[in-house]
Enzyme design. Structure first.
Site, mmCIF file in Angstrom:
data_model
loop_
_atom_site.group_PDB
_atom_site.id
_atom_site.type_symbol
_atom_site.label_atom_id
_atom_site.label_comp_id
_atom_site.label_asym_id
_atom_site.label_seq_id
_atom_site.Cartn_x
_atom_site.Cartn_y
_atom_site.Cartn_z
ATOM 1 N N LYS A 114 0.861 -1.189 0.000
ATOM 2 C CA LYS A 114 0.000 0.000 0.000
ATOM 3 C C LYS A 114 0.889 1.229 0.000
ATOM 4 C CE LYS A 114 -1.899 1.806 3.947
ATOM 5 N NZ LYS A 114 -1.353 3.196 3.971
ATOM 6 N N GLU A 116 0.589 5.719 0.248
ATOM 7 C CA GLU A 116 -0.239 6.919 0.441
ATOM 8 C C GLU A 116 -0.090 7.850 -0.744
ATOM 9 O OE1 GLU A 116 0.545 9.020 4.101
ATOM 10 O OE2 GLU A 116 0.383 7.196 5.298
ATOM 11 N N GLU A 183 -9.151 7.587 4.210
ATOM 12 C CA GLU A 183 -8.991 7.889 5.650
ATOM 13 C C GLU A 183 -9.549 9.261 6.008
ATOM 14 O OE1 GLU A 183 -5.099 7.035 7.233
ATOM 15 O OE2 GLU A 183 -5.527 8.066 9.123
HETATM 16 O O1 KIV Z 1 -0.336 2.610 8.797
HETATM 17 C C1 KIV Z 1 -1.534 2.411 9.008
HETATM 18 O O2 KIV Z 1 -1.915 1.864 10.039
HETATM 19 C C2 KIV Z 1 -2.492 2.870 7.992
HETATM 20 C C3 KIV Z 1 -3.982 2.898 8.254
HETATM 21 C C4 KIV Z 1 -4.743 2.955 6.993
HETATM 22 C C5 KIV Z 1 -4.568 1.907 9.107
HETATM 23 O O3 KIV Z 1 -2.066 3.256 6.952
#
Ligand code: KIV
Length: 284
Positions: A114, A116, A183
Site C-alpha cells: 500500500k 499513500e 482515511e
Molecule cells: O499505517 C496504518 O496503520 C495505515 C492505516 C490505513 C490503518 O495506513
C-alpha cells in the site's frame, strides 16, 4: 485454512459482504487475527507510533517494515498481507518505489503493498504494478503528509477538497490499484466516491458506506497511549487486564509466592544423590 486471494475479496464485495481489515505488526497478534478470520492485514507504518512509541509515522525505515512484515506473513495462513510503504521509500522515484515494494514481496513474503497518495504518485503505482506487485491506494488524510495539513485533520469537509479526493480515487483506480483505503473524510464523500470507482473502497474514519473497514489493532484493544481519533471504537480495553497481570507478577515475585513447585523443573532422587556425591569429590 487456505490463503485468500484478491479475487476472493472481490467475490465477497460483489456478494455485498463487508471486508474486515486491520493492522498487525508481530507474529502473535497476526496469528490471532488470522485465526479469527480477518480478511486482510496491513503491516502499517503506524508501527512507528503504536509499537515504537514515536510521535508520527515519518521515521520508520524499510528495514523496520520488512523485519515486522516477515513475522506477520509467517503467521498468516489465510489473510492477505499488505506491506505499507514508509515515507520517502517511493516518493523519490519510480525506481525506488519498485525496489522497495519488491522487498515487501521477496523478503517479507507479503501479498501486496500500500502507498499513500493520489494523482501525484500515478507513475510509482503503475511502475510497481508493472513489476507484478498488487498495489492498494490510500487517499483522504495521508498521515505521511501531516506537516502539509498542519496536523491530522479530517479531509474533504470543504466541497473543493472533497472533489480533489474523489479525483484521486478515480486516478488511482485508473492506474490499476486493486482497492482504495480512504482515511478521515466525511461519510457522504465516501458514498459519492463509490459512484465513480468500481474497485473496493475500505474506510478508516470514512463512514459506514465503504466495502469494509480498516483499523489500527492497538486502538481497538485500548493499547494506545496517544490521542484516540473519533472513529475508533475500543472493542476490548486490554490496558487494565495487562496492567493487572504485570502487577500480580511483580507482587508474587516480591513475596516469593511465584514460582511454586508446579513451575519448577525437578531432578529425580537418584540423580540428586549422585550430584551430592560428585560435589563431595569436587574441589575448586
Ligand atoms: O499505517 C496504518 O496503520 C495505515 C492505516 C490505513 C490503518 O495506513
Amino acid at each position: 485454512m487456505s490463503k485468500l486471494s484478491i479475487g476472493d475479496i472481490y467475490n465477497k464485495v460483489h456478494e455485498g459482504k463487508k471486508i474486515a481489515l486491520m493492522t498487525a505488526y508481530d507474529y502473535p497478534v497476526a496469528k490471532l487475527e488470522d485465526m479469527a478470520g480477518i480478511d486482510m492485514i496491513l503491516v502499517g507504518d503506524s508501527i512507528n507510533t503504536t509499537v515504537f512509541g514515536r510521535d508520527d509515522t515519518l521515521s520508520v525505515t524499510m528495514d523496520d517494515m520488512v523485519h515486522h512484515a516477515e513475522a506477520v506473513s509467517r503467521a498468516c495462513e489465510r489473510a492477505i498481507v499488505v506491506g505499507d510503504m514508509p515515507f520517502m521509500t517511493y516518493q523519490t522515484s519510480v525506481r525506488d518505489a519498485i525496489v522497495n515494494a519488491g522487498r515487501f514481496i521477496s523478503e517479507a513474503k507479503c501479498d501486496a503493498i500500500k502507498l499513500e497518495g493520489g494523482r501525484n504518485y500515478i507513475a510509482q503505482i503503475k511502475g510497481i504494478i508493472n513489476a507484478g506487485i498488487p498495489v492498494m491506494g490510500h487517499i483522504g488524510l495521508l498521515p505521511q503528509s501531516y506537516h502539509k495539513y498542519g496536523g491530522y485533520k479530517v479531509q474533504g469537509k470543504k466541497a473543493e477538497v472533497a472533489l480533489e479526493i474523489i479525483k484521486d480515487a478515480i486516478a488511482v483506480e485508473k492506474a490499476g490499484v486493486f482497492a482504495i483505503i480512504v482515511e478521515s473524510v466525511p461519510e457522504n464523500v465516501t458514498s459519492l466516491m463509490k459512484k465513480y470507482v468500481s474497485i473496493p473502497v475500505f474506510g478508516i474514519g470514512a463512514g459506514s458506506k465503504c466495502n469494509g473497514q480498516i483499523i489500527v489493532v492497538n486502538d481497538i484493544l485500548g493499547l494506545n497511549f496517544g490521542k484516540t481519533p473519533k472513529f475508533v471504537k475500543v472493542f476490548k480495553d486490554l490496558k487494565p487486564i495487562i496492567s493487572e497481570a504485570i502487577s500480580d507478577y511483580i507482587s508474587e515475585v516480591s513475596s516469593a509466592e511465584y514460582p511454586t513447585h508446579e513451575y519448577e523443573y525437578h531432578m529425580n532422587d537418584t540423580e540428586k544423590k549422585r550430584l551430592e556425591e560428585l560435589l563431595k569429590k569436587f574441589t575448586l
